[in-house]
Scaffold this active site. Structure first.
Site, PDB file in Angstrom:
ATOM      1  N   THR A  65       0.814  -1.212   0.000  1.00  0.00           N
ATOM      2  CA  THR A  65       0.000   0.000   0.000  1.00  0.00           C
ATOM      3  C   THR A  65       0.846   1.260   0.000  1.00  0.00           C
ATOM      4  O   THR A  65       0.479   2.266  -0.608  1.00  0.00           O
ATOM      5  CB  THR A  65      -0.938   0.005   1.225  1.00  0.00           C
ATOM      6  OG1 THR A  65      -1.798  -1.121   1.167  1.00  0.00           O
ATOM      7  CG2 THR A  65      -1.778   1.270   1.276  1.00  0.00           C
ATOM      8  N   TYR A  79      -7.465   0.013  -4.229  1.00  0.00           N
ATOM      9  CA  TYR A  79      -6.420   0.657  -5.018  1.00  0.00           C
ATOM     10  C   TYR A  79      -5.444  -0.395  -5.556  1.00  0.00           C
ATOM     11  O   TYR A  79      -5.518  -1.584  -5.204  1.00  0.00           O
ATOM     12  CB  TYR A  79      -5.666   1.663  -4.153  1.00  0.00           C
ATOM     13  CG  TYR A  79      -5.284   1.083  -2.803  1.00  0.00           C
ATOM     14  CD1 TYR A  79      -4.165   0.287  -2.647  1.00  0.00           C
ATOM     15  CD2 TYR A  79      -6.096   1.293  -1.690  1.00  0.00           C
ATOM     16  CE1 TYR A  79      -3.843  -0.271  -1.428  1.00  0.00           C
ATOM     17  CE2 TYR A  79      -5.780   0.743  -0.458  1.00  0.00           C
ATOM     18  CZ  TYR A  79      -4.650  -0.043  -0.336  1.00  0.00           C
ATOM     19  OH  TYR A  79      -4.346  -0.609   0.866  1.00  0.00           O
ATOM     20  N   THR A 146       1.043  -4.340   4.328  1.00  0.00           N
ATOM     21  CA  THR A 146       0.732  -4.604   5.733  1.00  0.00           C
ATOM     22  C   THR A 146       0.065  -5.959   5.975  1.00  0.00           C
ATOM     23  O   THR A 146       0.089  -6.457   7.100  1.00  0.00           O
ATOM     24  CB  THR A 146      -0.172  -3.500   6.302  1.00  0.00           C
ATOM     25  OG1 THR A 146      -1.386  -3.443   5.540  1.00  0.00           O
ATOM     26  CG2 THR A 146       0.522  -2.148   6.252  1.00  0.00           C
ATOM     27  N   ASP A 147      -0.536  -6.565   4.946  1.00  0.00           N
ATOM     28  CA  ASP A 147      -1.303  -7.788   5.173  1.00  0.00           C
ATOM     29  C   ASP A 147      -0.449  -8.933   5.713  1.00  0.00           C
ATOM     30  O   ASP A 147      -0.901  -9.698   6.573  1.00  0.00           O
ATOM     31  CB  ASP A 147      -1.999  -8.229   3.883  1.00  0.00           C
ATOM     32  CG  ASP A 147      -3.228  -7.386   3.574  1.00  0.00           C
ATOM     33  OD1 ASP A 147      -3.596  -6.536   4.413  1.00  0.00           O
ATOM     34  OD2 ASP A 147      -3.823  -7.573   2.497  1.00  0.00           O
ATOM     35  N   LYS A 219      -1.033  -7.176  13.042  1.00  0.00           N
ATOM     36  CA  LYS A 219      -2.050  -6.287  12.502  1.00  0.00           C
ATOM     37  C   LYS A 219      -3.348  -6.473  13.277  1.00  0.00           C
ATOM     38  O   LYS A 219      -3.867  -7.588  13.375  1.00  0.00           O
ATOM     39  CB  LYS A 219      -2.262  -6.560  11.012  1.00  0.00           C
ATOM     40  CG  LYS A 219      -3.082  -5.496  10.309  1.00  0.00           C
ATOM     41  CD  LYS A 219      -3.061  -5.684   8.793  1.00  0.00           C
ATOM     42  CE  LYS A 219      -3.787  -4.537   8.103  1.00  0.00           C
ATOM     43  NZ  LYS A 219      -3.732  -4.643   6.630  1.00  0.00           N
ATOM     44  N   GLU A 340      -0.762 -28.108  28.327  1.00  0.00           N
ATOM     45  CA  GLU A 340      -1.783 -29.015  28.834  1.00  0.00           C
ATOM     46  C   GLU A 340      -1.349 -30.475  28.665  1.00  0.00           C
ATOM     47  O   GLU A 340      -0.422 -30.777  27.906  1.00  0.00           O
ATOM     48  CB  GLU A 340      -3.113 -28.785  28.095  1.00  0.00           C
ATOM     49  CG  GLU A 340      -3.645 -27.350  28.145  1.00  0.00           C
ATOM     50  CD  GLU A 340      -4.159 -26.962  29.516  1.00  0.00           C
ATOM     51  OE1 GLU A 340      -4.365 -27.872  30.356  1.00  0.00           O
ATOM     52  OE2 GLU A 340      -4.362 -25.751  29.759  1.00  0.00           O
TER      53      GLU A 340
END
Length: 383
Positions: A65, A79, A146-147, A219, A340
């Protein structure tokens, strides 16, 4: 014409010299027999100040981006990512050249959410290592979508061996948007990469004036500019006025302390690791499909504290019997998966407090060393 006295001649000469900025005057008058003496002290208003030595920063661009463009200034979704070159990004921040000597290289031009691959991460990590091995390079900035930024950053954190700053940066709005956040984020990233304070702290992520660790930052929002955080552990610090301020330190192994070295890793070394997301009415279908596809590792993103649906458990148990390493993780954003009895009984690896997507990165790298679940558990505890 009236004759000038010695005293007046000196005074006029002194005023003329002072107006040029060449001298200042120190005078004393001791009587008629001792005229004023002009003592010249040379000062130059044209002398260049000592130039500040700027850090040498390499910007490696991968798209995203921050390099994206839209059809109008209000388009903040839909975009095209990765359009601008790194030099075009720099042109939007002219003052960035005042804080660093910058060189650039385009590694890829992708939308990280749709096109990031193991091959791209390996290529990027090798380039980062090469740059930082150069004594002339003081730090590296990676512009990234950013993804999947947190995954690439964590991969670099585990594989690049250097104490020099490595900063991953992006933006939540494209370059053409009103109030685009990319220019300031990039400026801050370069300032951070060029700072002494950032050395030895592993790979850093910076957006929205925050400094986060590659391990713990993720994120937290789909579109908001304040999208990278860790609600439980917080940030490492902040950037204000182009200066980094650190208040916390990463304590898990990274970079120079890591057993994983990108100089010895290729794309072919990385086995397939898949994430299986649990839900109500779950079963073993996806687990079986993953094993059939050749996965050597499964990250099970369970409900709550890593819970596994009763119909899914037999599939995971069979996967372990077939040599697949299973990591018990959670789909919950915050909190750790506690150890556990089911982990002991079924030879599952416990993820601790890293999310499924980062657990996948760590398991891929762990499998380059061993398939022993006990040893892999040690890696998860240490990293």
């Amino acid at each position: 014409m009236k004759k000038l006295t010695t005293k007046k001649k000196v005074a006029l000469t002194s005023l003329a010299l002072m107006s040029t900025g060449i001298i200042t005057i120190s005078s004393s008058y001791t009587g008629a027999s001792h005229p004023v003496e002009a003592k010249q002290i040379t000062t130059s208003h044209t002398t260049n100040p000592v130039e500040k030595k700027l850090p040498n920063i390499k910007i490696l661009a991968t798209g995203g981006t921050i390099a994206g463009t839209g059809s109008n200034s209000t388009q903040t979704t839909g975009y095209q990512a990765g359009v601008l070159t790194p030099n075009q990004l720099i042109e939007a921040v002219p003052t960035i050249k005042d804080i660093a000597n910058i060189s650039t290289e385009q590694i890829s031009r992708i939308d990280s959410g749709t096109s990031n691959t193991n091959a791209i991460m390996v290529k990027l990590a090798k380039e980062v290592q090469k740059e930082l091995d150069d004594p002339k390079c003081d730090g590296v900035v990676i512009t990234h979508g950013t993804d999947t930024m947190e995954e690439t950053a964590y991969f670099l954190n585990l594989t690049v061996h250097s104490d020099k700053p490595i900063v991953v940066v992006g933006s939540m709005r494209p370059s053409t948007s009103i109030s685009a956040d990319g220019p300031l984020n990039l400026y801050n990233a370069v300032a951070l990469a060029g700072s002494k304070e950032a050395r030895g702290k592993g790979v850093l992520i910076t957006l929205n004036d925050k400094i986060g660790s590659a391990r713990d930052t993720f994120k937290t929002n789909t579109t908001d500019v304040d999208a990278f955080n860790n609600p439980e552990l917080g940030s490492l610090g902040i950037i204000q006025g182009g200066n980094p301020y650190f208040y916390n330190l990463p304590i898990k192994k990274h970079t120079t302390d890591s057993e994983f070295d990108i100089r010895k890793i290729t794309e072919d070394n990385l086995h397939r690791v898949d994430i299986v997301y649990s839900h109500a009415n779950d079963d073993r279908v996806i687990v079986d499909a993953t094993v059939a596809a050749g996965a050597k590792g499964i990250i099970h993103a369970g409900t709550g504290n890593g819970s596994i649906h009763e119909k899914t458990l037999p599939g995971l148990q069979d996967a372990v019997k077939n040599g697949v390493v299973v990591v018990r993780d959670t789909r919950v954003p915050v909190g750790m998966v506690t150890h556990e009895q089911t982990d002991v009984d079924n030879h599952f690896v416990n993820s601790g407090n890293i999310n499924p997507q980062k657990a996948r990165i760590l398991l891929m790298l762990a499998l380059t060393k061993t398939e022993d679940s006990n040893k892999i558990q040690e890696y998860f505890n240490e990293y």
